[in-house]
Scaffold this motif. Structure first.
Motif, PDB file in Angstrom:
ATOM      1  N   CYS A 182       0.758  -1.264   0.133  1.00  0.00           N
ATOM      2  CA  CYS A 182       0.109  -0.035  -0.002  1.00  0.00           C
ATOM      3  C   CYS A 182       0.856   1.323   0.074  1.00  0.00           C
ATOM      4  CB  CYS A 182      -0.892  -0.005   1.015  1.00  0.00           C
ATOM      5  SG  CYS A 182      -2.082   1.392   1.265  1.00  0.00           S
ATOM      6  N   ALA A 183       0.580   2.082  -0.819  1.00  0.00           N
ATOM      7  CA  ALA A 183       1.291   3.537  -0.768  1.00  0.00           C
ATOM      8  C   ALA A 183       0.168   4.418  -0.702  1.00  0.00           C
ATOM      9  CB  ALA A 183       1.891   3.869  -2.275  1.00  0.00           C
ATOM     10  N   THR A 184       0.581   5.241   0.502  1.00  0.00           N
ATOM     11  CA  THR A 184      -0.303   6.428   1.124  1.00  0.00           C
ATOM     12  C   THR A 184       0.295   7.742   0.818  1.00  0.00           C
ATOM     13  OG1 THR A 184      -1.213   5.022   2.928  1.00  0.00           O
ATOM     14  CG2 THR A 184      -1.573   7.290   2.843  1.00  0.00           C
ATOM     15  N   SER A 185       0.008   8.813   0.191  1.00  0.00           N
ATOM     16  CA  SER A 185       0.776   9.981  -0.193  1.00  0.00           C
ATOM     17  C   SER A 185      -0.400  11.101   0.256  1.00  0.00           C
ATOM     18  CB  SER A 185       1.057   9.969  -1.396  1.00  0.00           C
ATOM     19  OG  SER A 185      -0.102  10.119  -2.330  1.00  0.00           O
ATOM     20  N   ARG A 194      -3.075   3.732  -2.755  1.00  0.00           N
ATOM     21  CA  ARG A 194      -3.205   2.938  -3.993  1.00  0.00           C
ATOM     22  C   ARG A 194      -2.523   1.393  -3.604  1.00  0.00           C
ATOM     23  NH1 ARG A 194      -1.448   4.413 -10.014  1.00  0.00           N
ATOM     24  NH2 ARG A 194      -2.091   2.593 -10.870  1.00  0.00           N
ATOM     25  N   GLU A 195      -3.425   0.571  -3.486  1.00  0.00           N
ATOM     26  CA  GLU A 195      -3.025  -0.947  -3.056  1.00  0.00           C
ATOM     27  C   GLU A 195      -2.701  -1.699  -4.131  1.00  0.00           C
ATOM     28  OE1 GLU A 195      -5.687  -2.062  -0.196  1.00  0.00           O
ATOM     29  OE2 GLU A 195      -5.968  -0.004   0.843  1.00  0.00           O
ATOM     30  N   TYR A 196      -1.977  -2.856  -3.870  1.00  0.00           N
ATOM     31  CA  TYR A 196      -1.494  -3.931  -4.708  1.00  0.00           C
ATOM     32  C   TYR A 196      -1.748  -5.094  -3.875  1.00  0.00           C
ATOM     33  CZ  TYR A 196       0.818   0.120  -6.682  1.00  0.00           C
ATOM     34  OH  TYR A 196       1.167   1.585  -7.110  1.00  0.00           O
ATOM     35  N   ALA A 197      -2.136  -6.250  -4.413  1.00  0.00           N
ATOM     36  CA  ALA A 197      -2.187  -7.544  -3.796  1.00  0.00           C
ATOM     37  C   ALA A 197      -2.212  -8.813  -4.573  1.00  0.00           C
ATOM     38  CB  ALA A 197      -3.620  -7.411  -3.065  1.00  0.00           C
ATOM     39  N   ALA A 198      -1.684  -9.905  -4.156  1.00  0.00           N
ATOM     40  CA  ALA A 198      -1.369 -10.876  -5.207  1.00  0.00           C
ATOM     41  C   ALA A 198      -1.234 -12.044  -4.168  1.00  0.00           C
ATOM     42  CB  ALA A 198      -0.368 -10.863  -6.143  1.00  0.00           C
ATOM     43  N   ILE A 199      -2.082 -13.327  -4.858  1.00  0.00           N
ATOM     44  CA  ILE A 199      -1.855 -14.789  -4.163  1.00  0.00           C
ATOM     45  C   ILE A 199      -0.831 -15.398  -5.054  1.00  0.00           C
ATOM     46  CG2 ILE A 199      -3.091 -16.683  -3.546  1.00  0.00           C
ATOM     47  CD1 ILE A 199      -3.521 -14.296  -1.671  1.00  0.00           C
ATOM     48  N   LEU A 200       0.052 -15.893  -4.616  1.00  0.00           N
ATOM     49  CA  LEU A 200       1.322 -16.530  -5.409  1.00  0.00           C
ATOM     50  C   LEU A 200       1.053 -18.072  -5.099  1.00  0.00           C
ATOM     51  CD1 LEU A 200       4.520 -14.555  -4.223  1.00  0.00           C
ATOM     52  CD2 LEU A 200       2.791 -13.992  -5.934  1.00  0.00           C
ATOM     53  N   GLU A 201       1.381 -18.701  -6.426  1.00  0.00           N
ATOM     54  CA  GLU A 201       1.197 -20.209  -6.510  1.00  0.00           C
ATOM     55  C   GLU A 201       2.676 -20.933  -5.844  1.00  0.00           C
ATOM     56  OE1 GLU A 201       1.319 -23.561  -9.946  1.00  0.00           O
ATOM     57  OE2 GLU A 201       1.020 -21.519 -10.546  1.00  0.00           O
ATOM     58  N   LEU A 218       7.089  -3.624  -4.747  1.00  0.00           N
ATOM     59  CA  LEU A 218       7.184  -2.249  -3.942  1.00  0.00           C
ATOM     60  C   LEU A 218       7.957  -1.586  -4.918  1.00  0.00           C
ATOM     61  CD1 LEU A 218       9.153  -3.793  -0.881  1.00  0.00           C
ATOM     62  CD2 LEU A 218       7.334  -2.212  -0.857  1.00  0.00           C
ATOM     63  N   LEU A 219       8.693  -1.673  -5.733  1.00  0.00           N
ATOM     64  CA  LEU A 219       9.306  -0.703  -6.705  1.00  0.00           C
ATOM     65  C   LEU A 219       8.233  -0.073  -7.541  1.00  0.00           C
ATOM     66  CD1 LEU A 219      11.692   0.867  -7.918  1.00  0.00           C
ATOM     67  CD2 LEU A 219      12.025  -1.262  -9.422  1.00  0.00           C
ATOM     68  N   ASN A 220       7.324  -0.601  -8.169  1.00  0.00           N
ATOM     69  CA  ASN A 220       6.268  -0.112  -9.084  1.00  0.00           C
ATOM     70  C   ASN A 220       5.400   0.654  -8.006  1.00  0.00           C
ATOM     71  OD1 ASN A 220       6.958  -1.196 -11.424  1.00  0.00           O
ATOM     72  ND2 ASN A 220       5.670  -3.067 -11.134  1.00  0.00           N
ATOM     73  N   ALA A 221       5.414   0.494  -6.987  1.00  0.00           N
ATOM     74  CA  ALA A 221       4.367   1.442  -5.928  1.00  0.00           C
ATOM     75  C   ALA A 221       5.035   2.750  -5.736  1.00  0.00           C
ATOM     76  CB  ALA A 221       4.276   0.652  -4.683  1.00  0.00           C
ATOM     77  N   LEU A 222       6.415   2.717  -5.860  1.00  0.00           N
ATOM     78  CA  LEU A 222       7.235   3.828  -5.758  1.00  0.00           C
ATOM     79  C   LEU A 222       7.119   4.721  -6.982  1.00  0.00           C
ATOM     80  CD1 LEU A 222       8.977   5.978  -4.377  1.00  0.00           C
ATOM     81  CD2 LEU A 222      10.896   4.480  -4.942  1.00  0.00           C
ATOM     82  N   LEU A 247      -2.127  -9.695 -10.016  1.00  0.00           N
ATOM     83  CA  LEU A 247      -1.960  -8.685  -9.372  1.00  0.00           C
ATOM     84  C   LEU A 247      -3.090  -7.672  -9.283  1.00  0.00           C
ATOM     85  CD1 LEU A 247       0.168  -7.073  -7.617  1.00  0.00           C
ATOM     86  CD2 LEU A 247       0.878  -5.786  -9.622  1.00  0.00           C
ATOM     87  N   SER A 248      -3.852  -7.884  -8.222  1.00  0.00           N
ATOM     88  CA  SER A 248      -4.891  -6.805  -8.257  1.00  0.00           C
ATOM     89  C   SER A 248      -4.701  -5.448  -7.668  1.00  0.00           C
ATOM     90  CB  SER A 248      -5.928  -7.468  -7.250  1.00  0.00           C
ATOM     91  OG  SER A 248      -5.791  -7.519  -6.014  1.00  0.00           O
ATOM     92  N   GLU A 249      -5.219  -4.290  -8.152  1.00  0.00           N
ATOM     93  CA  GLU A 249      -4.680  -2.986  -7.671  1.00  0.00           C
ATOM     94  C   GLU A 249      -6.096  -2.131  -7.775  1.00  0.00           C
ATOM     95  OE1 GLU A 249      -2.121  -0.907 -10.180  1.00  0.00           O
ATOM     96  OE2 GLU A 249      -1.261  -2.758 -11.048  1.00  0.00           O
ATOM     97  N   SER A 250      -6.058  -1.332  -6.592  1.00  0.00           N
ATOM     98  CA  SER A 250      -7.123  -0.454  -6.291  1.00  0.00           C
ATOM     99  C   SER A 250      -6.658   1.068  -5.758  1.00  0.00           C
ATOM    100  CB  SER A 250      -8.103  -1.216  -5.396  1.00  0.00           C
ATOM    101  OG  SER A 250      -7.407  -1.125  -3.857  1.00  0.00           O
ATOM    102  N   SER A 251      -7.505   2.007  -5.816  1.00  0.00           N
ATOM    103  CA  SER A 251      -7.066   3.369  -5.221  1.00  0.00           C
ATOM    104  C   SER A 251      -8.069   4.031  -4.621  1.00  0.00           C
ATOM    105  CB  SER A 251      -6.493   4.052  -6.521  1.00  0.00           C
ATOM    106  OG  SER A 251      -7.473   4.388  -7.440  1.00  0.00           O
TER     107      SER A 251
END
Length: 480
Positions: A182-185, A194-201, A218-222, A247-251
């Motif tokens: 999560c990135a909070t600005s 802006r949030e990012y989440a994923a379930i890995l195999e 993390l880098l993409n969030a920045l 990879l799901s994203e929401s803002s």
């Protein structure tokens, strides 16, 4: 003695060729070599991709003009080590990176959250934990900038990034392998996330590969904070991830922080003079803040002159002075949202910082901003030591003043004309050095708490100014 013929020396490769189909003991090492060779090939290919994509993106990020680049604090629990490695190996990364931490122990994570005044979630690997770490990181970013340069250093470029994940370990995990970022600005003048989440195999990647995946998210969030092209994560079309991984994203953008204050969702809001930024709950404690409380209806030159005199006395600038308006008042009704905006406009027009709070009492203000120096006039000082506000007893006054001292609060008291006479702090002490109405406090305790603001006097109040304006309107001399 019969000579012994030397055995022919065979290479391991020729041995494999001669016995490829006949010996299971030789075939096994061959398969091992193939596996090892394939792993090295994948690692080499991955390293080549890493050396290109993350480096290019970070080089582009740090080349952004400093006045436009994001400035981040990053807290990543459970993984993301590659992210910090990439960042620290990039020249000029200090332009976009303020602080980072990788808490592993539960207590370490809790300590980071408590530092940012965040409630500790019940689950340590979920979206709420990422949000809490992100908010705590943003609090840290704001504290760093305020301590460096004062309130005017707050900007919409500050961002807190939080991450939590469950990755492959020495023992198989019962739960899913997953990552939440999560990135909070302060973009747009209020908290935005802006949030990012994923379930890995499970079993698809090694621990190192999963950690690198987290690092890329993390880098993409920045990078998203500066609209710089992302790096592939392996969870999107660019990374060509097969299977059900996604990879799901929401803002989201918070509502008006001032309304949040009135609803009791935040403790205070700062309106930054000049930039117009509205910042919910910035950390002001122990930041050498001078605070001038009042109703500011209207703000007048006496308020501003008193603040400037206090800043000069303390050897600082107006960047560390904040005018405080409590939306809840001990003597008056709660101020409406429209009225708050009207009064706030006075400060924005003059480039002054305004703190809105729901702390009508000085004990509450002192707890809100520890280490604060209050700037008050003699009329306010008289109310501070009035037993009326402390249960009607002298003991209540002493208890309140002692509590304020425990928060390391101090007062600068300006003289003021009352009833035609100029009244200053030294005029209301007994011969033994105690103030009228304060029992049970020593001279040293009072002297530590209250100090006179010399060479300044307030000869007009907001009440008198409103009366003058009303009279001028009645006589048709003004329309404002």
């Amino acid at each position: 003695m019969r000579a012994v013929s030397p055995l022919p020396l065979l290479s391991f490769t020729s041995l494999l060729q001669n016995h490829r189909s006949s010996s299971p003991f030789i075939a096994a090492p061959e398969r091992a070599l193939r596996c090892l060779s394939g792993q090295r090939t994948r690692q080499k290919s991955l390293a080549a991709m890493n050396g290109h994509t993350w480096r290019d993106s970070l080089d582009k990020l740090v080349s952004i003009p400093q006045a436009e680049a994001p400035q981040a604090v990053v807290y990543s629990a459970g993984g993301g080590g590659h992210f910090f490695k990439w960042l620290f190996s990039t020249p000029g990364a200090s332009a976009v990176f303020l602080e980072g931490a990788m808490p592993y122990a539960r207590h370490s994570t809790e300590r980071l959250l408590q530092r940012g005044r965040q409630t500790v979630p019940s689950n340590f690997v979920d979206a709420e934990m990422a949000r809490a770490l992100s908010r705590s990181a943003l609090q840290c970013a704001m504290e760093i900038k305020i301590r460096e340069s004062g309130i005017q250093a707050l900007s919409d470029r500050l961002v807190g990034i939080g991450s939590t994940c469950a990755l492959a370990s020495t023992q198989p995990k019962r739960g899913e392998h997953r990552v939440y970022v999560c990135a909070t600005s302060l973009r747009g003048g209020r908290h935005s996330t802006r949030e990012y989440a994923a379930i890995l195999e499970k079993g698809r990647r090694s621990r190192e590969e999963e950690d690198e995946l987290v690092s890329r998210v993390l880098l993409n969030a920045l990078l998203d904070q500066a609209d710089v092209d992302r790096v592939p994560t392996g969870l999107d079309a660019t990374g060509a991830s097969p299977g059900n991984e996604e990879l799901s994203e929401s803002s989201d953008e918070a509502q008006d922080p001032i309304q949040d204050l009135l609803d009791g969702k935040v403790t205070h809001v700062v309106l930054c003079g000049g930039s117009g930024l509205v910042v919910p709950s910035p950390p002001l404690s122990d930041c050498d803040i001078l605070m001038l409380p009042g109703s500011f209806n209207p703000l007048h030159e006496g308020h501003i002159g008193m603040a400037e005199a206090a800043a000069n006395l303390r050897g600082t600038s107006m960047s560390r002075v904040v005018f405080e308006l409590s939306c809840v008042n001990a003597d008056k009704p709660t101020i409406s949202l429209d009225e708050i905006h009207r009064r706030a406009a006075q400060f924005r027009e003059r480039g002054l910082h305004l703190l809105l709070s729901s702390a009508p009492l000085f004990t509450q203000k002192a707890a809100l901003v520890r280490g604060v120096t209050f700037i008050v006039g003699m009329d306010t000082f008289v109310r501070i030591i009035n037993p009326k506000y402390y249960g009607g007893t002298d003991a209540g006054v002493a208890k309140a003043l002692t509590e304020m001292r425990s928060h390391r609060a101090h007062f600068l008291v300006a003289g003021r004309t009352e009833g035609g006479a100029f009244l200053r702090l030294g005029d209301v002490t007994h011969d033994e050095g105690k103030f009228d109405g304060v029992k049970g406090m020593s001279d040293d305790e009072l002297s530590d708490l209250f100090q006179e603001l010399p060479d300044f006097r307030v000869d007009i109040s907001s009440t008198e100014l409103r009366a003058r304006i009303k009279d001028q309107k009645r006589r048709g001399l003004t329309t404002d």
